[in-house]
Design a protein around this motif. Sequence first.
Motif, mmCIF file in Angstrom:
data_model
loop_
_atom_site.group_PDB
_atom_site.id
_atom_site.type_symbol
_atom_site.label_atom_id
_atom_site.label_comp_id
_atom_site.label_asym_id
_atom_site.label_seq_id
_atom_site.Cartn_x
_atom_site.Cartn_y
_atom_site.Cartn_z
ATOM 1 N N ARG A 7 0.818 -1.222 0.000
ATOM 2 C CA ARG A 7 0.000 0.000 0.000
ATOM 3 C C ARG A 7 0.842 1.259 0.000
ATOM 4 O O ARG A 7 0.419 2.287 -0.517
ATOM 5 C CB ARG A 7 -0.939 -0.003 1.194
ATOM 6 N N ARG A 13 -0.208 1.823 -5.726
ATOM 7 C CA ARG A 13 -1.259 2.695 -5.200
ATOM 8 C C ARG A 13 -2.248 3.063 -6.308
ATOM 9 O O ARG A 13 -1.864 3.440 -7.395
ATOM 10 C CB ARG A 13 -0.636 3.951 -4.601
ATOM 11 N N GLY A 14 -3.545 2.870 -6.023
ATOM 12 C CA GLY A 14 -4.592 3.178 -6.999
ATOM 13 C C GLY A 14 -4.830 2.058 -8.001
ATOM 14 O O GLY A 14 -5.539 2.259 -8.981
ATOM 15 N N ASP A 64 -5.666 1.245 -2.147
ATOM 16 C CA ASP A 64 -6.194 2.607 -2.188
ATOM 17 C C ASP A 64 -5.099 3.640 -2.001
ATOM 18 O O ASP A 64 -3.975 3.316 -1.666
ATOM 19 C CB ASP A 64 -7.332 2.801 -1.194
ATOM 20 N N GLU A 65 -5.466 4.873 -2.249
ATOM 21 C CA GLU A 65 -4.479 5.942 -2.256
ATOM 22 C C GLU A 65 -4.232 6.531 -0.877
ATOM 23 O O GLU A 65 -3.394 7.403 -0.719
ATOM 24 C CB GLU A 65 -4.905 7.013 -3.252
ATOM 25 N N THR A 71 -6.083 3.807 6.894
ATOM 26 C CA THR A 71 -7.214 3.036 6.430
ATOM 27 C C THR A 71 -7.023 1.569 6.751
ATOM 28 O O THR A 71 -5.945 1.035 6.565
ATOM 29 C CB THR A 71 -7.377 3.199 4.904
ATOM 30 N N PRO A 74 -8.467 -3.452 3.133
ATOM 31 C CA PRO A 74 -9.726 -3.568 2.387
ATOM 32 C C PRO A 74 -10.199 -5.012 2.290
ATOM 33 O O PRO A 74 -9.439 -5.941 2.516
ATOM 34 C CB PRO A 74 -9.351 -3.036 1.004
#
Length: 86
Positions: A7, A13-14, A64-65, A71, A74
Motif C-alpha cells: 500500500r 497505489r490506486g 487505495d491511495e 485506512t 480492504p
Amino acid sequence: MTWPQIRMSDAYRGRWVALDNCRYDARTAQPVEGTIVDADEDLAELCTRIRQNESRHCAILFCDESSAEETPIPSSVRRSSYPSTH
C-alpha cells in the motif's frame, strides 16, 4: 511483501493487486502478506490475465491511495467468486 508495504508503494497505489501464497490475519481473515502476481488499474483486465494464467487462488485487493496507517485493510475479492465467462 506485506500488505502495508504494498500500500505504501507508488507502483501499486490506486491499482488492483493480485496476491498469491497469502498469509491471512486470523482475526479478520484478510490477507496481510503475499506474493504479487500482477496489478492493474482495470479490475476486468487483471481478472482476464489471472484467468489466462490459471492463477485460480489469488486474492485481489484494491490498493487505495490512503496511507496504510489511515485506512484498514480492504475487503478481498476472491477470483473464484467471479462467474465464468466460458
